[in-house]
Design a protein around this motif. Structure first.
Motif, PDB file in Angstrom:
ATOM      1  N   SER A   1      86.070  46.561 -35.893  1.00  0.00           N
ATOM      2  CA  SER A   1      85.691  47.309 -34.692  1.00  0.00           C
ATOM      3  C   SER A   1      84.285  46.949 -34.230  1.00  0.00           C
ATOM      4  CB  SER A   1      85.796  48.812 -34.954  1.00  0.00           C
ATOM      5  OG  SER A   1      87.141  49.242 -34.951  1.00  0.00           O
TER       6      SER A   1
ATOM      7  N   LEU B   1      84.470  43.990 -32.203  1.00  0.00           N
ATOM      8  CA  LEU B   1      85.082  44.247 -30.897  1.00  0.00           C
ATOM      9  C   LEU B   1      84.203  45.102 -29.993  1.00  0.00           C
ATOM     10  CD1 LEU B   1      88.683  45.029 -32.203  1.00  0.00           C
ATOM     11  CD2 LEU B   1      87.927  42.914 -31.083  1.00  0.00           C
TER      12      LEU B   1
ATOM     13  N   GLN C   1      88.719  50.321 -32.490  1.00  0.00           N
ATOM     14  CA  GLN C   1      89.918  49.755 -31.879  1.00  0.00           C
ATOM     15  C   GLN C   1      90.838  49.209 -32.954  1.00  0.00           C
ATOM     16  OE1 GLN C   1      89.118  47.155 -28.484  1.00  0.00           O
ATOM     17  NE2 GLN C   1      90.703  45.766 -29.195  1.00  0.00           N
TER      18      GLN C   1
ATOM     19  N   HIS D   1      93.257  46.622 -34.777  1.00  0.00           N
ATOM     20  CA  HIS D   1      93.194  45.172 -34.890  1.00  0.00           C
ATOM     21  C   HIS D   1      94.457  44.553 -34.314  1.00  0.00           C
ATOM     22  CE1 HIS D   1      91.153  46.364 -38.968  1.00  0.00           C
ATOM     23  NE2 HIS D   1      90.572  46.918 -37.931  1.00  0.00           N
ATOM     24  N   ASP D   2      94.454  43.226 -34.198  1.00  0.00           N
ATOM     25  CA  ASP D   2      95.669  42.521 -33.793  1.00  0.00           C
ATOM     26  C   ASP D   2      96.794  42.736 -34.806  1.00  0.00           C
ATOM     27  OD1 ASP D   2      94.438  41.575 -31.556  1.00  0.00           O
ATOM     28  OD2 ASP D   2      93.940  39.611 -32.402  1.00  0.00           O
TER      29      ASP D   2
ATOM     30  N   ASP E   1      86.769  49.921 -40.624  1.00  0.00           N
ATOM     31  CA  ASP E   1      86.232  49.890 -39.271  1.00  0.00           C
ATOM     32  C   ASP E   1      85.052  50.845 -39.142  1.00  0.00           C
ATOM     33  OD1 ASP E   1      88.176  48.310 -37.294  1.00  0.00           O
ATOM     34  OD2 ASP E   1      89.366  49.236 -38.874  1.00  0.00           O
TER      35      ASP E   1
ATOM     36  N   SER F   1      90.953  53.204 -29.625  1.00  0.00           N
ATOM     37  CA  SER F   1      91.829  52.636 -28.615  1.00  0.00           C
ATOM     38  C   SER F   1      92.755  51.571 -29.183  1.00  0.00           C
ATOM     39  CB  SER F   1      90.994  52.035 -27.469  1.00  0.00           C
ATOM     40  OG  SER F   1      90.177  50.988 -27.964  1.00  0.00           O
ATOM     41  N   LYS F   2      93.756  51.206 -28.386  1.00  0.00           N
ATOM     42  CA  LYS F   2      94.687  50.140 -28.769  1.00  0.00           C
ATOM     43  C   LYS F   2      94.071  48.782 -28.497  1.00  0.00           C
ATOM     44  CE  LYS F   2      99.305  48.304 -27.858  1.00  0.00           C
ATOM     45  NZ  LYS F   2     100.558  48.483 -27.084  1.00  0.00           N
ATOM     46  N   ASP F   3      93.535  48.600 -27.288  1.00  0.00           N
ATOM     47  CA  ASP F   3      92.822  47.379 -26.920  1.00  0.00           C
ATOM     48  C   ASP F   3      91.981  47.710 -25.693  1.00  0.00           C
ATOM     49  OD1 ASP F   3      94.533  47.142 -24.592  1.00  0.00           O
ATOM     50  OD2 ASP F   3      96.045  46.277 -25.914  1.00  0.00           O
ATOM     51  N   ARG F   4      91.331  46.735 -25.130  1.00  0.00           N
ATOM     52  CA  ARG F   4      90.407  47.008 -24.024  1.00  0.00           C
ATOM     53  C   ARG F   4      91.109  47.465 -22.747  1.00  0.00           C
ATOM     54  NH1 ARG F   4      85.289  45.768 -24.993  1.00  0.00           N
ATOM     55  NH2 ARG F   4      84.832  44.516 -26.826  1.00  0.00           N
ATOM     56  N   GLU F   5      92.352  47.084 -22.581  1.00  0.00           N
ATOM     57  CA  GLU F   5      93.059  47.451 -21.358  1.00  0.00           C
ATOM     58  C   GLU F   5      93.864  48.742 -21.501  1.00  0.00           C
ATOM     59  OE1 GLU F   5      92.865  44.130 -22.339  1.00  0.00           O
ATOM     60  OE2 GLU F   5      91.336  43.934 -20.789  1.00  0.00           O
ATOM     61  N   SER F   6      94.248  49.065 -22.741  1.00  0.00           N
ATOM     62  CA  SER F   6      95.111  50.232 -22.956  1.00  0.00           C
ATOM     63  C   SER F   6      94.295  51.465 -23.286  1.00  0.00           C
ATOM     64  CB  SER F   6      96.102  49.929 -24.088  1.00  0.00           C
ATOM     65  OG  SER F   6      96.886  48.804 -23.771  1.00  0.00           O
TER      66      SER F   6
END
Length: 446
Positions: A34, A37, A41, A43-44, A80, A216-221
């Motif tokens: 995290s 990032l 968040q 991870h993949d 994280d 969060s899930k990712d930067r867009e979600s």
């Protein structure tokens, strides 16, 4: 599928999955994914990890074994974020005798006059330096690895003579601290915390030791879950343990609407509903433990039907005498899935009450009472994006990660004559002792 059922299933097939690797020599990136990032968040890989370090509870000189456990737990789990759920500072230590406060409402006894005021200020400044030095010792392993962290407070931190707000100020001096700046009045607007190592992380503040962190899930979600660091109070004026402030309880009610997803709460003192994970038995029953205060005169053992395998009751649950209403808030909002508490240094169990997971975490410190040295532990929580409200958890024990304790300060507090706990369910590291050996070899080569 319930959390207990899923953990049992995961334990059966986890051996086929790769274990966590230590940081490679020369890799200067943050250990926390995290932190790489810029915010909390997933991870993949679909995972997110929280490491809990409960009840360090030591004086100005932190035990070397406590630091060894922290370092080994960080390197083997690579979290994280790290959360300290209170009683980092043993405020009753003799080093704080001149500024000691037994209770928050008890005024410190200072003489009147300019000379006395100067002496008071000097003694409080000395306490600040001692506390600053103590904090530096146990957060340095996190700072070196660029792992963000958050703290709340227990029933001993303030006893050094500093308020939680003053302690918050000291913690924020150190890199990685997520505790937000104080607010003049309540606000539902998030803020960011400079120096936290997470420049894009939103924080919903309330008061010292109480705030919420969306993950969060990712930067867009959007958000997937929330982590609520919660100040559960200290002592009650009528005896026993106290309650969270009304402001903190009101904050719990608003968090679900602020974050938009369910959250897990991390605090110091357990709620009375922890007793619902126990069975009352005769005093003569094997391994029976007497309850605390309101529950005194009643004896209990772990209810195996409600708890994970390996759960262990080492002492009576020390909760407030009266229900503070916190559990009802968590249930009525439908915005929470779990609560974790420290405080009871020998208790280590996980179970479910009315759909809410309750977790008891033992001490990671060697400066106070607790289980056998080999079983002092950090607690790892691993969240999976596929079922984020059903985390897997494991205690990372000193004996597995480090080996034999060198501390003469730690002492074992045995109430029921039973040996300390067997391992809880899942092994998230697979082979922690081997990891510890690899880390020690790497250290020797430096």
């Amino acid at each position: 599928m319930t959390e207990l059922t899923r953990v049992a299933k995961d334990s059966a097939d986890f051996a086929s999955k790769p274990r966590i690797q230590p940081v490679h020599p020369g890799d200067t990136r943050p250990v926390s994914v995290s932190a790489r990032l810029g915010r909390l968040q997933f991870h993949d890989s679909g995972k997110f990890r929280v490491l809990v370090l409960a009840d360090i509870q030591d004086g100005p000189k932190i035990s070397k074994d406590t630091i060894k456990l922290i370092e080994a737990a960080l390197d083997s789990s690579r979290p994280d974020i790290v959360i300290f759920p209170g009683n980092q500072i043993a405020g009753y230590d003799k080093a704080y005798a001149k500024t000691f406060r037994k209770r928050t409402w008890t005024p410190q006894k200072w003489s009147m006059g300019a000379a006395a005021t100067n002496q008071r200020d000097a003694e409080l400044d000395h306490t600040r330096e001692l506390v600053r030095g103590s904090i530096s010792q146990f957060v340095s392993p996190l700072i070196e690895r660029h792992i963000p962290w958050a703290v709340t407070y227990g029933n001993h931190d303030f006893q050094c003579g500093l308020t939680n707000a003053e302690l918050d100020e000291i913690y924020r001096e150190f890199p990685g601290c997520l505790n937000p700046e104080p607010m003049i009045k309540p606000s539902d607007r998030p803020r960011k915390q400079p120096g936290s190592g997470l420049p894009d992380q939103y924080i919903y503040p309330c008061e010292p030791g109480t705030f919420a962190l969306p993950v969060s899930k990712d930067r867009e979600s959007g958000n997937v879950l929330g982590l609520v660091v919660f100040n559960s109070g200290d002592y009650g004026k009528l005896g026993g343990y106290g309650a969270p402030s009304q402001r903190a309880l009101d904050f719990l009610k608003t968090v679900p609407s602020l974050i938009g997803v369910q959250s897990m709460v991390f605090q110091h003192i357990p709620v009375p509903q922890y007793y619902d994970l126990l069975k009352e038995v005769p005093a003569t029953a094997a391994h029976a433990v007497e309850g605390y205060r309101k529950f005194a005169g009643h004896n209990y053992v772990i209810d195996e039907a409600k708890t994970l395998p390996g759960s262990f009751l080492g002492e009576g649950i020390s909760c407030p005498d009266t229900d503070t209403g916190e559990f009802d808030v968590l249930k009525s909002t439908d915005g929470y899935f779990a609560l974790l508490a420290g405080h009871d240094h020998r208790n280590r169990f996980v179970g479910t009450v009315d759909g809410l997971t309750l977790i008891a975490t033992p001490t990671c410190g060697f400066g106070s009472y607790g289980p056998a040295p080999a079983q002092r532990a950090a607690r790892l929580l691993e969240f999976d994006i596929r079922h984020p409200y059903e985390p897997r958890t494991q205690l990372l024990e000193f004996g597995d990660l480090v080996g034999k304790s060198s501390s003469s300060k730690a002492y074992t507090y045995a109430l029921n004559g039973t040996p300390d706990a067997a391992k809880e369910g899942t092994n998230l590291l697979r082979r922690p002792r081997l990891i510890a050996q690899i880390l020690r070899k790497m250290h020797l080569k430096k």
